[in-house]
Design an enzyme around this catalytic site. Structure first.
Site, PDB file in Angstrom:
ATOM      1  N   LYS A 242       0.845  -1.199   0.000  1.00 23.11           N
ATOM      2  CA  LYS A 242       0.000   0.000   0.000  1.00 23.11           C
ATOM      3  C   LYS A 242       0.879   1.247   0.000  1.00 23.11           C
ATOM      4  CE  LYS A 242      -3.421   2.392   2.980  1.00 23.11           C
ATOM      5  NZ  LYS A 242      -4.319   2.276   4.167  1.00 23.11           N
ATOM      6  N   LYS A 254     -10.334  12.338   8.833  1.00 22.41           N
ATOM      7  CA  LYS A 254      -9.909  11.890  10.156  1.00 22.41           C
ATOM      8  C   LYS A 254      -9.862  13.098  11.097  1.00 22.41           C
ATOM      9  CE  LYS A 254      -6.865   8.124   8.570  1.00 22.41           C
ATOM     10  NZ  LYS A 254      -7.488   6.955   9.192  1.00 22.41           N
ATOM     11  N   GLU A 326      -9.688   3.427   2.208  1.00 17.12           N
ATOM     12  CA  GLU A 326      -9.165   3.629   0.850  1.00 17.12           C
ATOM     13  C   GLU A 326      -8.073   2.632   0.490  1.00 17.12           C
ATOM     14  OE1 GLU A 326      -7.990   5.094   3.458  1.00 17.12           O
ATOM     15  OE2 GLU A 326      -5.868   4.646   3.121  1.00 17.12           O
ATOM     16  N   ARG A 328      -7.860  -0.558   0.881  1.00 16.08           N
ATOM     17  CA  ARG A 328      -8.360  -1.762   0.202  1.00 16.08           C
ATOM     18  C   ARG A 328      -8.785  -1.454  -1.234  1.00 16.08           C
ATOM     19  NH1 ARG A 328     -12.861  -2.496   4.752  1.00 16.08           N
ATOM     20  NH2 ARG A 328     -11.178  -1.461   5.893  1.00 16.08           N
TER      21      ARG A 328
HETATM   22  N1  BES Z   1      -4.534   4.011   7.086  1.00 21.92           N
HETATM   23  C1  BES Z   1      -5.647   3.672   7.883  1.00 21.92           C
HETATM   24  C2  BES Z   1      -5.334   2.589   8.917  1.00 21.92           C
HETATM   25  C3  BES Z   1      -4.339   2.920   9.987  1.00 21.92           C
HETATM   26  C4  BES Z   1      -4.731   3.239  11.268  1.00 21.92           C
HETATM   27  C5  BES Z   1      -2.975   2.831   9.745  1.00 21.92           C
HETATM   28  C6  BES Z   1      -3.796   3.503  12.252  1.00 21.92           C
HETATM   29  C7  BES Z   1      -2.038   3.094  10.717  1.00 21.92           C
HETATM   30  C8  BES Z   1      -2.446   3.424  11.978  1.00 21.92           C
HETATM   31  C9  BES Z   1      -6.768   3.141   6.992  1.00 21.92           C
HETATM   32  O1  BES Z   1      -6.829   3.661   5.719  1.00 21.92           O
HETATM   33  C10 BES Z   1      -8.054   3.504   7.664  1.00 21.92           C
HETATM   34  O2  BES Z   1      -8.315   4.657   7.804  1.00 21.92           O
HETATM   35  N2  BES Z   1      -8.810   2.483   8.057  1.00 21.92           N
HETATM   36  C11 BES Z   1     -10.046   2.674   8.705  1.00 21.92           C
HETATM   37  C12 BES Z   1     -11.025   1.690   8.139  1.00 21.92           C
HETATM   38  C13 BES Z   1     -12.448   1.953   8.516  1.00 21.92           C
HETATM   39  C14 BES Z   1     -12.945   3.209   7.889  1.00 21.92           C
HETATM   40  C15 BES Z   1     -13.285   0.773   8.055  1.00 21.92           C
HETATM   41  C16 BES Z   1      -9.843   2.440  10.191  1.00 21.92           C
HETATM   42  O3  BES Z   1      -9.058   1.569  10.558  1.00 21.92           O
HETATM   43  O4  BES Z   1     -10.463   3.154  10.986  1.00 21.92           O
HETATM   44 ZN    ZN Z   2      -7.948   5.513   5.620  1.00 16.66          ZN
HETATM   45 ZN    ZN Z   3      -5.019   4.364   4.924  1.00 13.44          ZN
END
Ligand code: BES
Ligand code: ZN
Ligand code: ZN
Length: 473
Positions: A242, A254, A326, A328
């Protein structure tokens, strides 16, 4: 640099590894030094530093009651302690004299070299920050430098990965990441091909295009190839990383507190690059492909929004219900693209879900996949190199959560098992042996963490290099 030497010159600094207190007698020490070392070790310590200012002597006593993998990790951490303690002393050389197992030597080299790393590019006074240590001399009667060469290649690869993770978006856009990949490819010997926005569009990589729509910077899709003539495999091992150069969450923005560290969202891609660099430098006789889809995720004017339905590279339609899921989206396109290589095995790495961190913690990788034998191998190597993995199941029940009433899939599941539903989403785009590594926890540290450092850790490079090394043997 680590190199072999056949003789320890006693006017230089040295670290001695012993597995029994009695072995202290075998170390060339003066009487005073010996008395001091004995006193410290009698005090239940396992680490002695004899600081003579012009040189330092270290004695590492390995705890013979622990299992081998824990011993190796203890030694790596002692490597960090050595680097910390010589900071003020400005030593340039250290010899390693090992009176125990050979693996201990390499663990200490690793601990020292990985601790020496720093991301100093943006300091006005870089020299002041940089460690004075220039070379590690492994004292050995052998002249076969194969192991040392492999280790030097591996360390460089970890440095490459960390550098990429540590660069902020102000420098490292998707295009810059691809340029770095080209540069590292030229330097180490793997081939590169960079697909630009036009090519990505004509390939109809709908996931990557959708995520990129809110950005002012074009996406890229980097392809790396290492195909040596003496390869042991017909079908390649493919690694997909990724490459989210910054994840704001997009329209599902966020909140603050969650944005900081999101330059690490390209860590999966960084690891693939570091791995390719290490393999090429080490000239491993194994065919390997690396794929890194890259973009930032931002809420720009034309950003994709919840309820959009996206047609992916393989024709699958996805209902977007959260623009922050995003990773995935871009990985799905890359995983579907990987089919064309008729791969032996595909391993993807991604900082994919906060849920993986909740499930297995900050220092552990969550592993999922459809190939139990290879997963077992990875888990064992995980202990060996101390990049530990915990497996999560990909049972079909979990797929229920991804059902959409208007498209083939939704891009998020429900409240629970978020790391697994993300894995199930990716699984849909695979038709080969496949392993998914969610490195959201271990990819990045905000506090100094021994030889893992601060910032990007390069997690996965050592794990997968060892995995490929074993395949190549
Ligand atoms: N990049 C984030 C995941 C992440 C979280 C990486 C903390 C490193 C540290 C990913 O794109 C994300 O935002 N995932 C969401 C998914 C949700 C919206 C289903 C998450 O984990 O909250
Ligand atoms: Zn994200
Ligand atoms: Zn992400």
């Amino acid at each position: 640099m680590i190199q072999l030497t056949n003789k320890y010159l006693t006017d230089e600094s040295a670290a001695f590894i012993i597995s029994d207190k009695k072995q202290i007698k075998d170390i060339q020490l003066s009487k005073v030094e010996m008395n001091f070392a004995e006193k410290v070790l009698d005090n239940k310590a396992n680490f002695v530093h004899i600081n003579s200012f012009y040189k330092s002597l270290f004695i590492l006593l390995v705890n013979s009651e622990k299992d081998e993998f824990t011993q190796l990790e203890d030694i790596r951490k002692s490597g960090n302690r050595i680097i910390t303690e010589i900071k003020e002393l400005k030593l340039e050389t250290i010899n390693i004299v090992n009176l125990g197992s050979e693996n201990f030597t390499y663990a200490l080299c690793e601990g020292i070299m990985l601790s020496k790393y720093g991301f100093h590019k943006y300091f006005k006074d870089k020299a002041e920050k940089t460690s004075s240590l220039k070379e590690i001399k492994v004292v050995s009667s052998s002249t076969d430098s194969t192991k040392v060469d492999l280790l030097n290649a591996l360390i460089e690869g970890v440095y490459n990965a960390r550098d990429i993770v540590n660069e902020p978006l102000s420098f490292m856009t998707a295009q810059k990441l691809s340029q770095e990949i080209e540069r590292i490819g030229k330097e180490t010997g793997f081939k590169t091909e960079i697909l630009d926005k036009k090519q990505i569009e004509s390939l109809k990589m709908g996931g990557l295009i959708a995520v990129n729509r809110g950005s002012i910077h074009p996406p890229t899709f980097s392809i790396m190839r290492w195909e040596p003539e003496n390869a042991i495999n017909e079908k390649p091992y493919v690694f997909v990383g990724k490459g989210l150069v910054f994840d704001t969450g997009g329209i599902n923005l966020k909140p603050s507190g969650y944005l900081e560290t999101m330059k690490c969202d390209k860590a999966g891609g960084a690891t693939v690059v570091g791995l390719m660099a290490a393999i090429a430098k080490a000239k491993l006789p194994i065919k390997v492909i690396g794929l890194v889809p890259a973009t930032d995720n931002r809420p720009g004017n034309d950003a994709y929004v919840p309820e959009d339905i996206i047609t992916m590279f393989d024709g699958t339609t996805v209902e977007v219900l959260n623009t922050d899921a995003e990773g995935r989206m871009i990985l799905a396109d890359a995983l579907a693209y990987a089919k064309k290589y008729k791969p032996q095995l595909v391993i993807d790495l991604a900082t994919l879900t906060g849920a993986a961190v909740v499930a297995v913690g900050e220092n552990t990788t969550a592993v999922m996949g459809n190939t139990p034998k290879e997963i077992e191998k990875l888990k064992t190597i995980g202990f060996e190199v101390w990049e530990k993995l915990v497996e999560l199941p990909l049972w079909d029940e979990y797929k229920e959560q991804l059902k959409s009433s208007v498209a083939d899939l939704k891009n998020i599941g429900g409240k629970y098992a978020g790391a697994i539903t993300a894995g199930k989403f990716l699984e849909h785009f695979t038709d080969y042996d496949w392993i998914h590594l969610d490195i959201a926890g271990p990819a990045f540290t905000e506090k100094d963490d021994s030889y893992r450092g601060i910032g990007g850790t390069g997690v996965g490079v050592r794990l997968l290099f060892e995995f490929l090394k074993q395949k190549a043997n």
